[in-house]
Design a protein around this motif. Structure first.
Motif, PDB file in Angstrom:
ATOM      1  N   UNK A 127      11.827   0.719 -16.228  1.00  0.00           N
ATOM      2  CA  UNK A 127      12.263  -0.313 -17.155  1.00  0.00           C
ATOM      3  C   UNK A 127      13.713  -0.046 -17.543  1.00  0.00           C
ATOM      4  N   UNK A 128      14.571  -1.017 -17.265  1.00  0.00           N
ATOM      5  CA  UNK A 128      16.012  -0.875 -17.457  1.00  0.00           C
ATOM      6  C   UNK A 128      16.497  -1.897 -18.473  1.00  0.00           C
ATOM      7  N   UNK A 193      21.719 -12.282 -13.160  1.00  0.00           N
ATOM      8  CA  UNK A 193      20.347 -12.738 -12.927  1.00  0.00           C
ATOM      9  C   UNK A 193      19.559 -11.643 -12.225  1.00  0.00           C
ATOM     10  N   UNK A 194      18.274 -11.897 -12.027  1.00  0.00           N
ATOM     11  CA  UNK A 194      17.450 -10.948 -11.280  1.00  0.00           C
ATOM     12  C   UNK A 194      17.929 -10.820  -9.846  1.00  0.00           C
ATOM     13  N   UNK A 210       8.809  -7.995 -13.447  1.00  0.00           N
ATOM     14  CA  UNK A 210       8.838  -8.708 -14.726  1.00  0.00           C
ATOM     15  C   UNK A 210      10.248  -8.655 -15.296  1.00  0.00           C
ATOM     16  N   UNK A 211      10.583  -9.638 -16.091  1.00  0.00           N
ATOM     17  CA  UNK A 211      11.831  -9.651 -16.853  1.00  0.00           C
ATOM     18  C   UNK A 211      11.454 -10.033 -18.275  1.00  0.00           C
ATOM     19  N   UNK A 212      11.704  -9.143 -19.200  1.00  0.00           N
ATOM     20  CA  UNK A 212      11.318  -9.332 -20.593  1.00  0.00           C
ATOM     21  C   UNK A 212      12.549  -9.679 -21.409  1.00  0.00           C
ATOM     22  N   UNK A 213      12.488 -10.785 -22.129  1.00  0.00           N
ATOM     23  CA  UNK A 213      13.622 -11.231 -22.932  1.00  0.00           C
ATOM     24  C   UNK A 213      13.354 -10.967 -24.412  1.00  0.00           C
ATOM     25  N   UNK A 214      14.271 -10.220 -25.043  1.00  0.00           N
ATOM     26  CA  UNK A 214      14.205  -9.948 -26.481  1.00  0.00           C
ATOM     27  C   UNK A 214      12.851  -9.391 -26.898  1.00  0.00           C
TER      28      UNK A 214
END
Length: 234
Positions: A127-128, A193-194, A210-214
């Protein structure tokens, strides 16, 4: 990777030591897993995870930061991330608070992801954390104050996005005390972007899952934060 904090570490620590908006996320991710934290800084997150009984090791380049990490020497690695050679593999690798983008050279960025791939167990998770430049200017003009060794320091930031099309930006922290101004610049790689991140995963078994926002918070106090979540598939 250059040590951007060799001169600013004291002020940086005083300013950021109470930040905790990401603690719950990393605890949920790492609890019960052998974890490696990269760019661990002064242990802002690490020491919290240690108190929560997370099995963790760290890598930090700046010795003045690393001395605050509450780990034995054999788990508190003071070196460049790209020079790190762990014993064994990890199930979780994390890099919190917008740190991995400090690799701005293309060859170093490719090598960074190859290293991560080699350190992970199969099905391990990375996770970055990343602060998107769409929000830089929003925060750059804000002033804040914090206590540093009994003195009140005024702080504001600037940003340079003139090379954004080349995937490069510069974040600038400015500290003022007793009419003296200190200015520190942090060149960063920009991931729009990804897809721009995924281009550096070629030749590895890492996939963005996955991409988690806030941190999925409906009304975040500090909007603009992203977690890129990767998995080792082989």
């Amino acid at each position: 990777m250059s040590n951007h904090y060799v001169s600013s570490w004291k002020l940086y620590k005083s300013q950021h030591q109470d930040i905790n908006f990401d603690f719950d996320y990393y605890l949920d991710l790492c609890k019960g897993s052998r974890t490696l934290e990269l760019f661990a800084g002064f242990g802002r997150l690490t020491n919290y995870l240690i108190m929560q009984k997370v099995d963790i090791e760290t890598v930090e380049l700046e010795p003045n930061f690393a001395k605050y990490i509450q780990l034995p020497q054999e788990k508190n690695h003071i070196c460049n991330v790209l020079d790190f050679n762990p014993i064994g593999k990890f199930n979780r690798i994390i890099a919190a608070y917008n740190s991995f983008c400090l690799f701005t050279k293309t060859d170093e960025t490719f090598l960074f992801f190859k290293k991560i791939d080699s350190w992970l167990e199969k099905d391990g998770i990375v996770s970055l954390s990343y602060f998107h430049p769409d929000y830089w200017e929003r925060y750059a003009g804000e002033k804040d104050h914090f206590d540093h060794e009994g003195d009140i320091i005024e702080h504001h930031s600037e940003c340079d996005l003139t090379k954004r099309n080349n995937e490069l930006g510069i974040w600038i922290d400015i500290y003022i005390h007793a009419d003296k101004e200190l200015r520190y610049e942090y060149p960063t790689r920009i991931y729009e972007s990804t897809e721009s991140l995924a281009s550096f995963l070629k030749g590895t078994s890492l996939k963005i899952i996955d991409v988690l926002y806030d941190y999925d918070k409906p009304n975040p106090q500090y909007p603009g934060w992203i977690e890129f979540v990767l998995k080792k598939t082989i």
